[in-house]
Design a protein around this motif. Sequence first.
Motif, PDB file in Angstrom:
ATOM      1  N   LYS A  40      77.601  -8.151 -16.001  1.00 52.22           N
ATOM      2  CA  LYS A  40      78.095  -7.578 -16.917  1.00 52.22           C
ATOM      3  C   LYS A  40      76.226  -7.130 -16.939  1.00 52.22           C
ATOM      4  CE  LYS A  40      81.286  -8.890 -19.734  1.00 52.22           C
ATOM      5  NZ  LYS A  40      82.422  -8.311 -19.441  1.00 52.22           N
ATOM      6  N   ARG A  41      76.198  -5.168 -16.835  1.00 57.40           N
ATOM      7  CA  ARG A  41      74.791  -4.517 -16.899  1.00 57.40           C
ATOM      8  C   ARG A  41      74.543  -3.873 -19.150  1.00 57.40           C
ATOM      9  NH1 ARG A  41      73.942  -1.657 -11.791  1.00 57.40           N
ATOM     10  NH2 ARG A  41      74.752  -2.668 -10.527  1.00 57.40           N
ATOM     11  N   ARG A  43      72.108  -2.352 -20.763  1.00 59.30           N
ATOM     12  CA  ARG A  43      70.823  -1.550 -21.059  1.00 59.30           C
ATOM     13  C   ARG A  43      70.304  -1.046 -23.054  1.00 59.30           C
ATOM     14  NH1 ARG A  43      71.359   4.018 -17.254  1.00 59.30           N
ATOM     15  NH2 ARG A  43      71.913   2.966 -15.659  1.00 59.30           N
TER      16      ARG A  43
END
Length: 80
Positions: A40-41, A43
């Motif tokens: 999972k990214r 930001r």
Amino acid sequence: MRQRRWIELFSDYDCEIRYHPGKANVVVDALSRKEVVRPKRVRALNMILQSSIKDRILAAQKEAVDEFAVLQKGLDEMIE
């Protein structure tokens, strides 16, 4: 429950159910699929709200409440 109904239905017939693992199937079924775990990214998002935004939101909320009160008063008059 759905599987139980199918088992009861098939129990009335002389049949055999065979399971073929993934590569033997033309379409891979849910039992033979390998679970793919993707990273999972995440930001980070930083926002700075200006003080005028809060005032504009409060004014819009007050306006909406006032419009609702006018509509409610009109409905009450119509009912009477």
